[in-house]
Design a protein around this motif. Structure first.
Motif, PDB file in Angstrom:
ATOM      1  N   TRP A 138       0.840  -1.185   0.000  1.00 33.31           N
ATOM      2  CA  TRP A 138       0.000   0.000   0.000  1.00 33.31           C
ATOM      3  C   TRP A 138       0.881   1.242   0.000  1.00 33.31           C
ATOM      4  O   TRP A 138       1.858   1.323   0.744  1.00 33.31           O
ATOM      5  N   THR A 139       0.534   2.224  -0.849  1.00 32.00           N
ATOM      6  CA  THR A 139       1.297   3.477  -0.912  1.00 32.00           C
ATOM      7  C   THR A 139       0.336   4.658  -0.856  1.00 32.00           C
ATOM      8  O   THR A 139      -0.859   4.524  -1.135  1.00 32.00           O
ATOM      9  N   ASP A 140       0.893   5.822  -0.515  1.00 30.98           N
ATOM     10  CA  ASP A 140       0.088   7.039  -0.551  1.00 30.98           C
ATOM     11  C   ASP A 140       0.165   7.629  -1.957  1.00 30.98           C
ATOM     12  O   ASP A 140       0.713   7.009  -2.875  1.00 30.98           O
ATOM     13  N   ALA A 141      -0.372   8.820  -2.138  1.00 34.15           N
ATOM     14  CA  ALA A 141      -0.412   9.450  -3.461  1.00 34.15           C
ATOM     15  C   ALA A 141       0.980   9.772  -3.999  1.00 34.15           C
ATOM     16  O   ALA A 141       1.154   9.950  -5.202  1.00 34.15           O
ATOM     17  N   HIS A 142       1.976   9.828  -3.131  1.00 34.78           N
ATOM     18  CA  HIS A 142       3.343  10.136  -3.549  1.00 34.78           C
ATOM     19  C   HIS A 142       4.175   8.886  -3.774  1.00 34.78           C
ATOM     20  O   HIS A 142       5.343   8.982  -4.138  1.00 34.78           O
ATOM     21  N   GLY A 143       3.610   7.707  -3.531  1.00 34.04           N
ATOM     22  CA  GLY A 143       4.332   6.463  -3.725  1.00 34.04           C
ATOM     23  C   GLY A 143       5.085   5.982  -2.504  1.00 34.04           C
ATOM     24  O   GLY A 143       5.820   5.009  -2.572  1.00 34.04           O
ATOM     25  N   THR A 144       4.903   6.616  -1.370  1.00 37.54           N
ATOM     26  CA  THR A 144       5.554   6.211  -0.127  1.00 37.54           C
ATOM     27  C   THR A 144       4.766   5.073   0.512  1.00 37.54           C
ATOM     28  O   THR A 144       3.543   5.166   0.636  1.00 37.54           O
ATOM     29  N   PRO A 145       5.434   3.985   0.921  1.00 36.50           N
ATOM     30  CA  PRO A 145       4.703   2.873   1.548  1.00 36.50           C
ATOM     31  C   PRO A 145       4.003   3.319   2.839  1.00 36.50           C
ATOM     32  O   PRO A 145       4.557   4.076   3.630  1.00 36.50           O
ATOM     33  N   VAL A 146       2.797   2.848   3.004  1.00 35.52           N
ATOM     34  CA  VAL A 146       1.989   3.143   4.187  1.00 35.52           C
ATOM     35  C   VAL A 146       1.349   1.838   4.664  1.00 35.52           C
ATOM     36  O   VAL A 146       1.275   0.871   3.912  1.00 35.52           O
ATOM     37  N   PRO A 147       0.892   1.786   5.926  1.00 39.61           N
ATOM     38  CA  PRO A 147       0.183   0.579   6.389  1.00 39.61           C
ATOM     39  C   PRO A 147      -1.095   0.368   5.578  1.00 39.61           C
ATOM     40  O   PRO A 147      -1.682   1.316   5.050  1.00 39.61           O
ATOM     41  N   ARG A 148      -1.506  -0.872   5.504  1.00 40.52           N
ATOM     42  CA  ARG A 148      -2.722  -1.171   4.737  1.00 40.52           C
ATOM     43  C   ARG A 148      -3.931  -0.526   5.409  1.00 40.52           C
ATOM     44  O   ARG A 148      -3.913  -0.282   6.626  1.00 40.52           O
ATOM     45  N   PRO A 149      -4.996  -0.266   4.642  1.00 39.51           N
ATOM     46  CA  PRO A 149      -6.206   0.322   5.240  1.00 39.51           C
ATOM     47  C   PRO A 149      -6.814  -0.624   6.277  1.00 39.51           C
ATOM     48  O   PRO A 149      -6.545  -1.821   6.284  1.00 39.51           O
ATOM     49  N   LEU A 150      -7.632  -0.050   7.135  1.00 37.49           N
ATOM     50  CA  LEU A 150      -8.313  -0.862   8.145  1.00 37.49           C
ATOM     51  C   LEU A 150      -9.242  -1.870   7.489  1.00 37.49           C
ATOM     52  O   LEU A 150      -9.822  -1.599   6.425  1.00 37.49           O
TER      53      LEU A 150
END
Length: 121
Positions: free
Chosen positions: A48-60
């Motif tokens: 999962w990534t944000d709009a900038h392509g940075t990895p983020v935790p998966r959605p709830l």
């Protein structure tokens, strides 16, 4: 470090050096956590990534998100009810003080023997 919002069966097991394509089309590479037990080169997994392509935790998970929403709604309702009650009590306290002030003025006008002064009784 596992995300506390993940279900027990979906804990993050290891970190790997991964490559992915950001939403703007650029290629990215970096260490990311993975749910794979024994990752091998070339294996794929959801990232999962944000709009900038940075990895983020998966959605709830939907049930977790629903639980959070219900609890937030209950909390907001209780807070609103508490604020309404506090304002009601403040207004009532002010009205009672005004009524007592009116009574004090009325007693002062009547005199020390409640209106019997000079009546000959």
């Amino acid at each position: 470090e596992p995300d506390p919002e993940l279900s027990p069966g979906r804990t993050l097991r290891s970190r790997v050096l991964a490559s992915w394509t950001a939403p703007d089309g650029t290629r990215r590479q970096g260490p990311v956590p993975t749910p794979l037990r024994d990752p091998r080169p070339g294996e794929t997994f959801a990232l999962w990534t944000d709009a900038h392509g940075t990895p983020v935790p998966r959605p709830l998970a939907p049930t977790t998100a629903t639980t959070h929403a219900v609890l937030a709604g209950i909390g907001a309702a209780l807070l609103t009810a508490g604020l309404v009650e506090a304002v009601r009590r403040l207004v009532l306290w002010h009205l009672v003080r005004l009524r007592y002030a009116q009574w004090d003025r009325a007693w002062e006008r009547m005199g020390p023997d409640w209106g019997r002064t000079g009546t000959g009784i």
